[in-house]
Design an enzyme around this catalytic site. Structure first.
Site, PDB file in Angstrom:
ATOM      1  N   LYS A 127      -4.251  73.630 -27.719  1.00 25.03           N
ATOM      2  CA  LYS A 127      -3.318  72.513 -27.897  1.00 25.03           C
ATOM      3  C   LYS A 127      -3.182  71.755 -26.569  1.00 25.03           C
ATOM      4  O   LYS A 127      -3.629  72.260 -25.516  1.00 25.03           O
ATOM      5  CB  LYS A 127      -1.958  73.027 -28.369  1.00 25.03           C
ATOM      6  CG  LYS A 127      -1.251  73.958 -27.400  1.00 25.03           C
ATOM      7  CD  LYS A 127       0.073  74.433 -27.984  1.00 25.03           C
ATOM      8  CE  LYS A 127       0.775  75.378 -27.017  1.00 25.03           C
ATOM      9  NZ  LYS A 127       2.120  75.731 -27.457  1.00 25.03           N
ATOM     10  N   TYR A 182       8.466  58.306   1.450  1.00 22.51           N
ATOM     11  CA  TYR A 182       9.717  57.870   0.813  1.00 22.51           C
ATOM     12  C   TYR A 182      10.858  58.821   1.169  1.00 22.51           C
ATOM     13  O   TYR A 182      10.677  60.041   1.152  1.00 22.51           O
ATOM     14  CB  TYR A 182       9.581  57.894  -0.709  1.00 22.51           C
ATOM     15  CG  TYR A 182       8.804  56.742  -1.302  1.00 22.51           C
ATOM     16  CD1 TYR A 182       9.170  55.431  -1.075  1.00 22.51           C
ATOM     17  CD2 TYR A 182       7.714  57.005  -2.135  1.00 22.51           C
ATOM     18  CE1 TYR A 182       8.457  54.389  -1.659  1.00 22.51           C
ATOM     19  CE2 TYR A 182       6.997  55.979  -2.723  1.00 22.51           C
ATOM     20  CZ  TYR A 182       7.378  54.669  -2.480  1.00 22.51           C
ATOM     21  OH  TYR A 182       6.684  53.656  -3.053  1.00 22.51           O
TER      22      TYR A 182
HETATM   23  C1  LIG Z   1       2.238  79.748 -31.525  1.00 27.41           C
HETATM   24  C2  LIG Z   1       1.570  79.989 -30.216  1.00 27.41           C
HETATM   25  N1  LIG Z   1       0.702  80.997 -30.099  1.00 27.41           N
HETATM   26  C3  LIG Z   1       0.068  81.258 -28.936  1.00 27.41           C
HETATM   27  C4  LIG Z   1       0.317  80.499 -27.806  1.00 27.41           C
HETATM   28  C5  LIG Z   1      -0.389  80.830 -26.518  1.00 27.41           C
HETATM   29  O1  LIG Z   1       0.523  81.225 -25.543  1.00 27.41           O
HETATM   30  P1  LIG Z   1       0.033  81.548 -24.051  1.00 27.41           P
HETATM   31  O2  LIG Z   1      -0.444  80.267 -23.474  1.00 27.41           O
HETATM   32  O3  LIG Z   1       1.252  82.052 -23.386  1.00 27.41           O
HETATM   33  O4  LIG Z   1      -1.053  82.544 -24.195  1.00 27.41           O
HETATM   34  C6  LIG Z   1       1.229  79.448 -27.885  1.00 27.41           C
HETATM   35  C7  LIG Z   1       1.526  78.657 -26.699  1.00 27.41           C
HETATM   36  O5  LIG Z   1       2.612  78.324 -26.368  1.00 27.41           O
HETATM   37  C8  LIG Z   1       1.873  79.188 -29.120  1.00 27.41           C
HETATM   38  O6  LIG Z   1       2.746  78.191 -29.246  1.00 27.41           O
END
Ligand SMILES: Cc1ncc(COP(=O)(O)O)c(C=O)c1O
Length: 359
Positions: A35, A254
């Site tokens: 994602k 800044y």
């Molecule tokens: C539903 C779900 N599964 C797995 C993960 C993977 O988590 P991580 O990046 O901590 O391994 C995420 C990430 O936030 C998630 O939202």
């Protein structure tokens, strides 16, 4: 010449980290979490390097479709499911696997009177108090989904709230709840994020869902990624574009909040918060210039930042700067900026070119 800031994406490191997941959870199938543009690394580049995944997990239907268009035939899970009923035909057509977490989604599916052959993930809230049905509703939701014409297969997932706090009792509590609820169902189950893959093998179950560890960062504040045999995938790099001879007492940048303690050279780096570098990173944040560790000084501005060049006589215009990567851990920068590597990595903006590298 183009602006020199860029992100090198080491696909060998990505594969190495994936192999770590395989080594740690050999019995489980792997849904790789890509994602947010593969945590900022570039979706297509990463999925191509991770072709041996059993599945990919992401959020946006347009990203899932872009993977299909690029020829990926893997199962693709939509981790927040669908957001409206007009996505259902696209989900069916592209064989995507939505997470079902709320009653309103069940109502939408109920209104779909066709056999669509949908594979769905029923999400149970075992204690995260974010997405998912409360345990008391699990049986009725499962019965409802199983009776739907449009659904072909149901799997179940839950998400851990505290897996990164290894001493927390909550992970064991969530696991027990999940197992008790689902054990008689025969459904495929998934719970483990990176922290649980690394620290809670009893949570591995049928499917693991690694995210941050794939990209070479540690999910634990007290354990560096190198101690977990993870290799950084992204190196955010730029160059020195100006060098100033400053006098003792000169205020830099800044807000004039950093004063030169002596006569010294200050380097200007072409990278700022407009590129995704955290504005909250204070003076003292580690940075590498011409192969030498030094520190950020003064405030980060939109497109530039200033660095301490004391002791780096070799620094010239064009000297390579590593903001984070192999030599400057992204976790260390994140800690200085009061955040976590997840946020830094996925904040790297579109204007930063991603370049694939090997090793
Ligand atoms: C539903 C779900 N599964 C797995 C993960 C993977 O988590 P991580 O990046 O901590 O391994 C995420 C990430 O936030 C998630 O939202």
């Amino acid at each position: 010449m183009t602006r020199p800031v860029h992100a090198s994406i080491d696909v060998d490191a990505l594969q190495h980290n994936f192999n770590q997941v395989r080594r740690l959870a050999p019995e489980s199938r792997k849904m790789l979490i890509v994602k947010a543009n593969a945590y900022g690394h570039g979706l297509l580049m990463c999925c191509t390097a991770l072709k041996q995944a059993d599945s990919f997990g992401l959020l946006d239907i347009k990203d899932a479709i872009s993977l299909r268009k690029a020829g990926f035939l893997h199962p693709i899970c939509l981790l927040e499911g669908f957001f409206s009923n007009d996505e259902i035909p696209l989900i069916a057509e592209n064989k995507l696997e939505p997470v079902i977490h709320s009653d309103w989604q069940l109502d939408i599916l109920d209104g779909t009177q066709q056999e669509l052959g949908l594979v769905v993930w029923l999400k149970i809230d075992t204690g995260m108090r974010r997405l998912g049905f409360v345990p008391e509703k699990f049986k009725s939701v499962l019965m409802r989904l199983s009776a739907m014409k449009c659904v072909r297969k149901v799997s179940v997932m839950s998400h851990l709230a505290d897996a990164d706090r290894r001493e927390s009792q909550k992970t064991g509590y969530q696991l027990k709840k999940f197992l008790t609820l689902t054990e008689a169902t025969g459904l495929k189950r998934s719970m483990a994020n990176s922290a649980a893959i690394l620290a809670h093998p009893d949570c591995h179950l049928d499917w693991v869902r690694p995210g941050i560890m794939l990209y070479g960062s540690s999910p634990f504040v007290d354990l560096p990624a190198s101690s977990l045999s993870l290799k950084p995938v992204m190196s955010l790099r730029s160059e020195i574009i100006s060098i100033k001879d400053c006098q003792k007492g000169d205020a830099v940048g800044y807000g004039s909040n950093w004063h030169c303690p002596e006569d010294m050279k200050v380097g200007v780096v072409a990278c700022g918060y407009g590129d995704g570098y955290p504005r909250h990173a204070p003076s003292g944040t580690p940075i590498m210039v011409a192969g030498k560790k030094t520190q950020l000084i003064g405030r980060v501005s939109m497109d530039m930042m200033t660095v301490d060049l004391r002791g780096i006589d070799s620094a010239t215009i064009g000297s390579l700067v590593e903001l984070w990567g192999n030599d400057v851990a992204v976790d260390a920068v994140a800690k200085m900026a009061g955040t976590i590597s997840y946020e830094l990595l996925c904040s790297v903006t579109e204007r930063v070119k991603r370049q694939q590298v090997h090793g």
